[in-house]
Design an enzyme around this catalytic site. Structure first.
Site, PDB file in Angstrom:
ATOM      1  N   LYS A 140      -3.203 127.054 -41.632  1.00  0.00           N
ATOM      2  CA  LYS A 140      -3.105 125.839 -40.830  1.00  0.00           C
ATOM      3  C   LYS A 140      -4.222 125.740 -39.787  1.00  0.00           C
ATOM      4  CE  LYS A 140       1.983 125.805 -41.124  1.00  0.00           C
ATOM      5  NZ  LYS A 140       3.237 125.780 -40.334  1.00  0.00           N
ATOM      6  N   GLU A 199       0.130 120.857 -41.841  1.00  0.00           N
ATOM      7  CA  GLU A 199       0.203 122.002 -42.740  1.00  0.00           C
ATOM      8  C   GLU A 199      -1.071 122.063 -43.589  1.00  0.00           C
ATOM      9  OE1 GLU A 199       4.088 122.124 -44.698  1.00  0.00           O
ATOM     10  OE2 GLU A 199       4.940 120.932 -43.075  1.00  0.00           O
TER      11      GLU A 199
END
Length: 268
Positions: free
Chosen positions: A58, A3
């Site tokens: 991301k 992430e």
């Protein structure tokens, strides 16, 4: 899946390790990982200097002197490693980029990709992404405007990359725990004070995760930063373990095929 904090950690370390370096060789083990024929991909990369490693949500963006940009999305199972021919992992790399003796290995890209694109193509590809949660321009006022248009469950919204870019399963749960709000709450039920807590928790958790290197494995031999946040997770992947705030067992549930971890005692 990596992430925002994991990709930001990669970005900073890669900029230090290979930023400004020239690609001396490119090898493709898995053709489906890239978007061009391997020979053309390698030809366009070889001799090209890496001017900047950037991030959007991301994604990592490797800016090249030619004007092309390598767009990386690791998806589920992807990770990076920087080493040499001798110092490498006993894993197949789908793509390798050599910077002299230093090699960047792209591992686990069965679902992920590394595409060589133009600036126009990059803009088109990234246009659907929502705002960056840590962007200085992403103020509390902007956050409340986003919330006002949403009627969904909180976690569903937090992991929606078109709504906010960079947050996934882990940090959605960690942010909600920090804010003492259940991730299964619907957004219209959040009070103004809860919205303020949620915004503050988003900034706090993401910045702390970056400071401790996210939860990925080390990027290179001797890397003492990457992965340091893994042991600091308060709820994620801790189902059945005692809550660090109240001692009640952390509950694991499922929401739209996503795992959800929360303390139903101290999260309201």
């Amino acid at each position: 899946m990596p992430e925002l904090p994991e990709m930001e950690t990669y970005r900073r370390l890669l900029q230090e390790k290979i930023g400004g370096g020239t690609i001396t060789a490119a090898h493709v083990q898995r053709e489906k990982t890239i978007n061009l024929p391997p020979a053309e991909f390698a030809r366009l990369l070889q001799g090209n200097r890496l001017t900047l490693v950037d991030r959007r949500g991301k994604h990592l963006l490797f800016h090249l002197e030619s004007g092309h940009i390598l767009l990386l999305h690791l998806m589920l199972g992807g990770f990076l490693y920087v080493g040499s021919v001798e110092d490498k992992l006993k894993r197949t790399a789908q793509v390798t980029l050599s910077f002299g003796e230093r090699i960047l290995y792209f591992h686990g890209l069965r679902l992920g990709y590394l595409h060589l694109l133009t600036n126009v193509q990059i803009d088109e590809r990234l246009a659907p992404l929502g705002p960056e949660p840590l962007d200085p321009l992403f103020t509390f006022t902007r956050f409340t405007e986003l919330l006002a248009d949403k009627r969904s469950v909180l976690k569903t919204a937090l992991v929606n990359q078109h709504w906010l870019a960079g947050i996934g399963n882990c940090y959605a749960d960690e942010i909600c725990f920090h804010a003492a709000i259940l991730p299964t709450r619907t957004i219209p039920t959040l009070s103004y004070e809860e919205q303020k807590r949620l915004y503050h928790s988003m900034q706090t958790v993401l910045n702390e995760a970056i400071r401790f290197g996210g939860y990925m494995q080390p990027l290179f031999s001797g890397d003492s930063l990457t992965g340091g946040f893994d042991e600091r997770c308060q709820v994620y992947d801790r189902g059945g373990e005692p809550c660090l705030r109240c001692g009640q067992p952390i509950e694991k549930s499922e929401l739209s095929s996503r795992k959800v971890f929360a303390c139903t005692n101290c999260q309201q």
